[in-house]
Write an enzyme that holds these catalytic residues in place. Structure first.
Site, short mmCIF file in Angstrom:
data_model
loop_
_atom_site.label_atom_id
_atom_site.label_comp_id
_atom_site.label_asym_id
_atom_site.label_seq_id
_atom_site.Cartn_x
_atom_site.Cartn_y
_atom_site.Cartn_z
N SER A 123 0.82 -1.22 0.00
CA SER A 123 0.00 0.00 0.00
C SER A 123 0.85 1.27 0.00
O SER A 123 0.40 2.31 -0.50
CB SER A 123 -0.94 0.01 1.21
OG SER A 123 -0.19 -0.11 2.42
N GLY B 148 -1.90 -4.36 1.10
CA GLY B 148 -2.00 -5.58 1.89
C GLY B 148 -1.04 -6.68 1.50
O GLY B 148 -1.01 -7.74 2.13
N ASP C 230 -5.19 7.27 9.62
CA ASP C 230 -4.87 5.98 10.24
C ASP C 230 -3.52 5.99 10.94
O ASP C 230 -3.19 5.05 11.67
CB ASP C 230 -4.95 4.85 9.21
CG ASP C 230 -3.91 4.97 8.10
OD1 ASP C 230 -3.00 5.81 8.18
OD2 ASP C 230 -4.01 4.19 7.12
N HIS D 181 -0.22 5.35 6.95
CA HIS D 181 0.05 5.59 5.54
C HIS D 181 0.32 7.07 5.27
O HIS D 181 -0.28 7.94 5.90
CB HIS D 181 -1.14 5.13 4.68
CG HIS D 181 -1.36 3.66 4.71
ND1 HIS D 181 -2.19 3.05 5.63
CD2 HIS D 181 -0.86 2.67 3.94
CE1 HIS D 181 -2.18 1.74 5.43
NE2 HIS D 181 -1.39 1.48 4.41
#
Length: 225
Positions: A48, A85, A194, A197
Site C-alpha cells: 500500500s 495488503g 490511520d 500511511h
C-alpha cells in the site's frame, strides 16, 4: 567527399531495390534515421505504501517519482505495481507477471505487512532474496527499499527484522533506501488519519529520500557501468 559517399550509397541501394516497390530514398531514410531512444522504465513493486492507499490520482509514490525525475530532465516512466495488503509471499507469487520484460529498474518495497502480521523475519528475507535473484536473472536493476519493525513486537523480533534489508543489500551488492517512511513515520502532518500511511505531502518526502539512489542507478545503467 560526403556527396560522393552518399552517391555511392544511393547507387548501392538502387541496385538492391531494382526488384522492389520500396523507393530508394524511403529505404535510405529508414536505414539512416536513428530510432528514438526508449525511456528508462521503472516499476515500483510493493504494498500500500507503493500503491498509494487512499490517495488521489497523481499522488502515489510511483507517479510523484516519475514527475520528479522528469522535472530533473530524465526520460523515464514509473509504473505502479503496488498492491495494498501484499506480503513478500504475495509479491513473490505475482512477480513474474507484474514486472514487464522491458523493465530497467525495479524498486522493491515489500515487507511491511509481514512485519505487521508478525511473520518470520527469516521467511521475509528468503522471499525478498528470491525476488532479487529472479529480477537480476531477467537483467533488471533492483533498488531495495527497507522497513523497520514496530517496537511493540519486542526487541528480538525488531532486531531480526531490521537486519533483513541491510543484510540483503550487502550480500547482493544492492543500493538501499534503509527506511521507506524516513521522516514520515510518526509525523502526523505527513500521515493519513490511520497514522500509518503517508498523505500526499508524506509521499513527497519519500520521493526526495529515494531520488538520489534512483538517479545514480539511471546514470549507471545508461553508462553500462
Amino acid at each position: 567527399m560526403a556527396f560522393k559517399a552518399l552517391g555511392k550509397i544511393f547507387s548501392a541501394l538502387a541496385s538492391l531495390t531494382k526488384m522492389s516497390s520500396v523507393p530508394v530514398l524511403a529505404l535510405f531514410l529508414c536505414i539512416a534515421t536513428p530510432a528514438a531512444a526508449e525511456p528508462f522504465r521503472i516499476v515500483g513493486f510493493g504494498d500500500s505504501l507503493m500503491a498509494g492507499y487512499q490517495l488521489a490520482p497523481g499522488e502515489s509514490f510511483p507517479e510523484k517519482l516519475e514527475a520528479a525525475l522528469r522535472a530533473r530532465g530524465h526520460d523515464v516512466t514509473v509504473a505502479n505495481a503496488g498492491v495494498s495488503g501484499d506480503t513478500t509471499s504475495g509479491g513473490l507469487s505475482r512477480l513474474d507477471w507484474s514486472v514487464p520484460e522491458e523493465t530497467d529498474l525495479v524498486i522493491l518495497g515489500l515487507g511491511a505487512n509481514d512485519m505487521l502480521r508478525g511473520l518470520s523475519p527469516e521467511s521475509t528475507k528468503q522471499n525478498l532474496e528470491t525476488m532479487i535473484v529472479r529480477l537480476r536473472e531477467r537483467g533488471m536493476a533492483v533498488l531495495l527499499v527497507g522497513m523497520y519493525a514496530a517496537p511493540n513486537l519486542g526487541p528480538d523480533y525488531q532486531e531480526a527484522f531490521d537486519a533483513i534489508y541491510p543484510r540483503l543489500a550487502r550480500e547482493h551488492e544492492l543500493p538501499l533506501v534503509p527506511f521507506f517512511l524516513e521522516g514520515v513515520a510518526a509525523n502526523r502532518a505527513l500521515l493519513l488519519e490511520d497514522g500509518m500511511h503517508p498523505n500526499a505531502e508524506g509521499v513527497d518526502v519519500m520521493v526526495e529520500n529515494a531520488l538520489p539512489a534512483v538517479e545514480r542507478i539511471i546514470a549507471e545503467e545508461k553508462s553500462g557501468a
